[in-house]
Structures are given as structure tokens and as C-alpha cells.
Write a protein that holds these residues in place. Sequence first.
Motif, PDB file in Angstrom:
ATOM      1  N   LEU A   1      -8.495   2.288  -6.356  1.00  0.00           N
ATOM      2  CA  LEU A   1      -8.627   1.847  -7.616  1.00  0.00           C
ATOM      3  C   LEU A   1      -7.920   0.894  -8.360  1.00  0.00           C
ATOM      4  N   ILE A   2      -6.174   0.947  -7.975  1.00  0.00           N
ATOM      5  CA  ILE A   2      -5.509  -0.004  -8.515  1.00  0.00           C
ATOM      6  C   ILE A   2      -5.542  -1.305  -7.953  1.00  0.00           C
ATOM      7  N   VAL A   3      -5.841  -1.386  -6.428  1.00  0.00           N
ATOM      8  CA  VAL A   3      -6.216  -2.494  -5.816  1.00  0.00           C
ATOM      9  C   VAL A   3      -7.585  -3.240  -6.360  1.00  0.00           C
ATOM     10  N   ALA A   4      -8.336  -2.467  -6.639  1.00  0.00           N
ATOM     11  CA  ALA A   4      -9.727  -3.203  -7.304  1.00  0.00           C
ATOM     12  C   ALA A   4      -9.425  -3.707  -8.642  1.00  0.00           C
TER      13      ALA A   4
ATOM     14  N   TRP B   1       0.593  -1.311  -0.094  1.00  0.00           N
ATOM     15  CA  TRP B   1       0.114   0.050  -0.123  1.00  0.00           C
ATOM     16  C   TRP B   1       0.986   1.275  -0.007  1.00  0.00           C
ATOM     17  N   ARG B   2       1.904   1.151   0.735  1.00  0.00           N
ATOM     18  CA  ARG B   2       2.763   2.565   0.881  1.00  0.00           C
ATOM     19  C   ARG B   2       3.572   2.704  -0.587  1.00  0.00           C
ATOM     20  N   ARG B   3       3.957   1.572  -1.446  1.00  0.00           N
ATOM     21  CA  ARG B   3       4.360   1.998  -2.650  1.00  0.00           C
ATOM     22  C   ARG B   3       3.604   1.996  -3.777  1.00  0.00           C
TER      23      ARG B   3
ATOM     24  N   GLY C   1      -0.200   7.560  -5.683  1.00  0.00           N
ATOM     25  CA  GLY C   1      -1.276   8.348  -5.664  1.00  0.00           C
ATOM     26  C   GLY C   1      -1.962   8.491  -4.540  1.00  0.00           C
ATOM     27  N   ASN C   2      -3.308   9.182  -4.184  1.00  0.00           N
ATOM     28  CA  ASN C   2      -3.837   9.070  -3.067  1.00  0.00           C
ATOM     29  C   ASN C   2      -4.916   7.894  -2.772  1.00  0.00           C
ATOM     30  N   VAL C   3      -5.491   7.935  -1.530  1.00  0.00           N
ATOM     31  CA  VAL C   3      -6.108   6.802  -1.236  1.00  0.00           C
ATOM     32  C   VAL C   3      -7.310   6.468  -2.420  1.00  0.00           C
ATOM     33  N   TRP C   4      -7.782   7.328  -3.137  1.00  0.00           N
ATOM     34  CA  TRP C   4      -8.697   6.736  -4.091  1.00  0.00           C
ATOM     35  C   TRP C   4      -7.938   6.137  -5.171  1.00  0.00           C
ATOM     36  N   ILE C   5      -6.732   6.682  -5.622  1.00  0.00           N
ATOM     37  CA  ILE C   5      -6.065   6.162  -6.786  1.00  0.00           C
ATOM     38  C   ILE C   5      -5.511   4.625  -6.419  1.00  0.00           C
TER      39      ILE C   5
END
Length: 54
Positions: free
Chosen positions: A19-22, A7-9, A12-16
Motif C-alpha cells: 500500500l505504501i509503495v502504491a 522494501w526492508r526499511r 508493516g507486513n507485505v500488504w502495508i
Amino acid sequence: MMSTWIWRRLPGNVWIKSLIVAIAFAALVAVLFEWVFPWLEPYLPLQDQTVEGG
């Protein structure tokens, strides 16, 4: 611990990051259903029935 490291690497911000994780999760599910599960299915006793009909 590993998810925190990933997550730290992510950029972007939390929303980006969300989205990447989804998208990564959807891609993983697609790969599993498209290639892994069909390859594994002959080795699993899913068609064995334990209840007799009639």
C-alpha cells in the motif's frame, strides 16, 4: 538492490508495504503530470509535424 533496501526499511507486513509503495507511485505520477511535464513541454518538439496535409 536499491528496491530491496527500501522494501526492508518500510514498516508493516507485505500488504502495508504494498500500500505504501502504491501510494508513493501514485504521488510520483501526480507530481510528474502536475509540475514536471508541463515545465518540460515547451522544450520538446511534440507539435512539430512531419506529414504535410492536403
